[in-house]
Design an enzyme around this catalytic site. Structure first.
Site, PDB file in Angstrom:
ATOM      1  N   SER A 199     -19.186 -30.173  -0.897  1.00  0.00           N
ATOM      2  CA  SER A 199     -18.347 -29.766  -1.036  1.00  0.00           C
ATOM      3  C   SER A 199     -17.286 -30.551   0.044  1.00  0.00           C
ATOM      4  CB  SER A 199     -18.538 -28.019  -0.063  1.00  0.00           C
ATOM      5  OG  SER A 199     -16.653 -27.611   0.463  1.00  0.00           O
ATOM      6  N   GLU A 330     -17.232 -21.273  -9.311  1.00  0.00           N
ATOM      7  CA  GLU A 330     -17.364 -21.903  -7.739  1.00  0.00           C
ATOM      8  C   GLU A 330     -16.668 -20.865  -7.210  1.00  0.00           C
ATOM      9  OE1 GLU A 330     -17.984 -24.657  -6.289  1.00  0.00           O
ATOM     10  OE2 GLU A 330     -18.477 -26.416  -8.326  1.00  0.00           O
ATOM     11  N   HIS A 425     -20.158 -21.472  -5.850  1.00  0.00           N
ATOM     12  CA  HIS A 425     -20.063 -22.714  -4.456  1.00  0.00           C
ATOM     13  C   HIS A 425     -21.457 -22.812  -3.871  1.00  0.00           C
ATOM     14  CE1 HIS A 425     -18.129 -25.842  -2.728  1.00  0.00           C
ATOM     15  NE2 HIS A 425     -17.678 -25.329  -1.447  1.00  0.00           N
TER      16      HIS A 425
END
Length: 507
Positions: A199, A330, A425
């Site tokens: 990330s 995600e 995610h």
């Protein structure tokens, strides 16, 4: 045999082990075949005269410093309530927050490959001390694992045009420099360093990869769910800085902001983030109305002199091997956690897709490929590809033909048995670190995580870190081989290629 700078002593909690670094001697613990050294400072405390300034060296110390507990974390605000159960967090008070943690199979060894991991958290949260980043499994497999802290929010990414932007990136460079100078004391080889991140950590990795200042600090890189496509422009970074100062009723001046208590400043940062995310007005915030990340690396002209993709196209760090990729679903992390996925109708889907620049025919393609899916499910696919998949692909495309680049996609679980999140995610992280046994990870990955997936994902990372090859063919724009990882590893050529092409000329 232990080297002269390493001493072992048995205790009830394990075996105490010492290692000599340039600044002094640190003492960690060996237990179960893994030695860990926690909370080791790589730079001076960034407060007092050092606050909001580039990182400074650690002052040498006499005697032995204990390194058996995690050190202080950088000032930050908690995650929004809907994400707190999904992203286990830790807050440890103290000013000496520029520290790192080391797990090694044998401090007296030599030549071991090294992994340096940069945590995510939207440049606002997170730390290297989160338990799911425990590096024991990497050490078990012969790798020295290092996790780091860096300054967050305004402390790390305030841009005022005064020559001190991107301090968080400078912290990361300082940590990597410390590793070069000291990792041999823990059995690691400074010539075999892989820097990795997820990330915001992956955005950091791709940005570091594009910086000439990082040359020689690592030979490999892994970027999980984060590219350099959404880097802030110089003006946008300054706009954020001015807006933050206005919120505090101050001039946009670093000297004035340095007088604000860290807790007050981080609260103001949180309020500004809420403003951006609550009223994402393109007229005021430009591209931030879509990315919603006002504190991030910005092209300041000094630390970061040009857009990372431009730097990569010019061949910067082309000798560094890169593994980059994303998770198939995600955006379900954000939309499922907030409950918004069930509130989105066709009109909202079409407006959002248009905002991301996707054409009507492109949106129709996403709909056709997901027969029976709700508008929220389709939006999750569109948003996820725009925010995460395409930045990874653009980084892979930007590297020249001589650069060795591999692309992956994480696909587990396909049936969304993990509370509806699917391959969302951050869901790959416990599999990467093989920490799926930790219950705090289960709200995101499910209550019965797959050991086969952990073996596949962790094993892929180990192969790349150790051997420089994850196990499938390199990515080239004319072939586009991708390693698709779930319960096993499959090489696919240009998976979802038509949807990828729908973004050509858009992002």
């Amino acid at each position: 045999m232990l080297q002269e700078d390493q001493v072992a002593e048995s205790t009830a909690n394990g075996q105490r082990v010492r290692a000599a670094v340039r600044s002094g001697v640190v003492e960690g613990l060996r237990d179960g075949g893994v030695a860990r050294f926690l909370g080791v400072s790589f730079a001076a405390a960034p407060f007092g005269d050092n606050r909001m300034r580039p990182p400074r060296p650690v002052q040498p110390w006499a005697g032995v410093r204990p390194a058996i507990e995690y050190g202080p974390t950088a000032p930050k605000e908690p995650y929004a309530p809907q994400f707190r159960d999904l992203l286990p967090e830790v807050d440890i008070p103290g000013e000496d927050c520029l520290n790192l943690n080391i797990w090694t199979p044998d401090p007296s060894a030599g030549g071991l490959p090294v992994l340096v991991f940069i945590h995510g958290g939207a440049f606002l949260a997170g730390s290297g001390s989160v338990e799911q980043y425990d590096g024991s499994a990497f050490a078990r497999d012969g790798i020295v694992c290092v996790t780091i802290n860096y300054r967050l929010g305004a402390e790390g990414f305030l841009h005022l045009g005064d020559g001190h932007a991107n301090l968080g990136l400078l912290d990361q460079l300082a940590a990597l420099t410390w590793v070069q100078e000291n990792i041999a004391a823990f059995g690691g080889d400074p010539a075999r360093v892989t820097v990795a991140g997820e990330s915001a950590g992956a955005m950091s990795v791709t940005t570091l990869l594009a910086m000439e200042q990082s040359q020689g600090l690592f030979s490999q890189a892994i970027a999980q769910s984060g590219g350099a496509l959404h880097t802030l422009t110089d003006e946008l970074g300054r706009t954020v800085g001015r807006r933050l100062a206005k919120r505090l009723d101050l001039e946009p001046d670093r000297a004035a902001l340095r007088l604000v208590k860290p807790s007050v400043l981080s609260a103001a940062v949180r309020d500004l983030v809420d403003e951006v995310q609550g009223t994402p007005d393109p007229g005021r915030w430009g591209s931030l109305a879509l990315t919603l990340t006002p504190f991030a690396p910005s092209i300041d002209g000094e630390v970061l002199t040009r857009h990372p993709l431009a730097a990569l196209r010019s061949g910067v760090n082309s000798s560094v091997r890169l593994l980059t990729g994303w998770n198939r679903e995600e955006a379900r992390f954000f939309l499922v956690a907030s409950g918004a996925i069930d509130l989105i109708d066709d009109a909202a889907l079409e407006a959002a897709a248009q905002g991301y620049g996707l054409t009507a025919s492109g949106l129709d393609l996403y709909r056709r490929n997901r027969s029976g899916a709700s508008a929220g499910d389709v939006l999750a696919a569109v948003f996820g590809d725009w925010m995460f998949a395409m930045p990874a692909i653009r980084v892979a495309e930007a590297r020249n033909a001589d650069a060795r680049t591999w692309v992956y996609r994480f696909d587990h679980p396909e049936n969304r048995s993990n509370h509806g999140f699917g391959a969302a995610h951050a869901s790959e992280l416990p599999y990467v670190f093989d920490t799926i046994h930790q219950e705090p990870t289960h709200p995101l990955i499910g209550d019965s995580p797959s050991h086969d997936v952990a073996d596949a994902v962790h094993g892929t990372w180990v192969r790349f870190i150790r051997d420089g090859d994850p196990g499938w063919r390199q990515y080239q724009p004319n072939m586009r081989y991708v390693g698709v990882i779930a319960k096993g590893l499959n090489e696919e050529r240009d998976p979802a290629g038509a949807e990828r092409e729908a973004w050509d000329g858009v992002c």
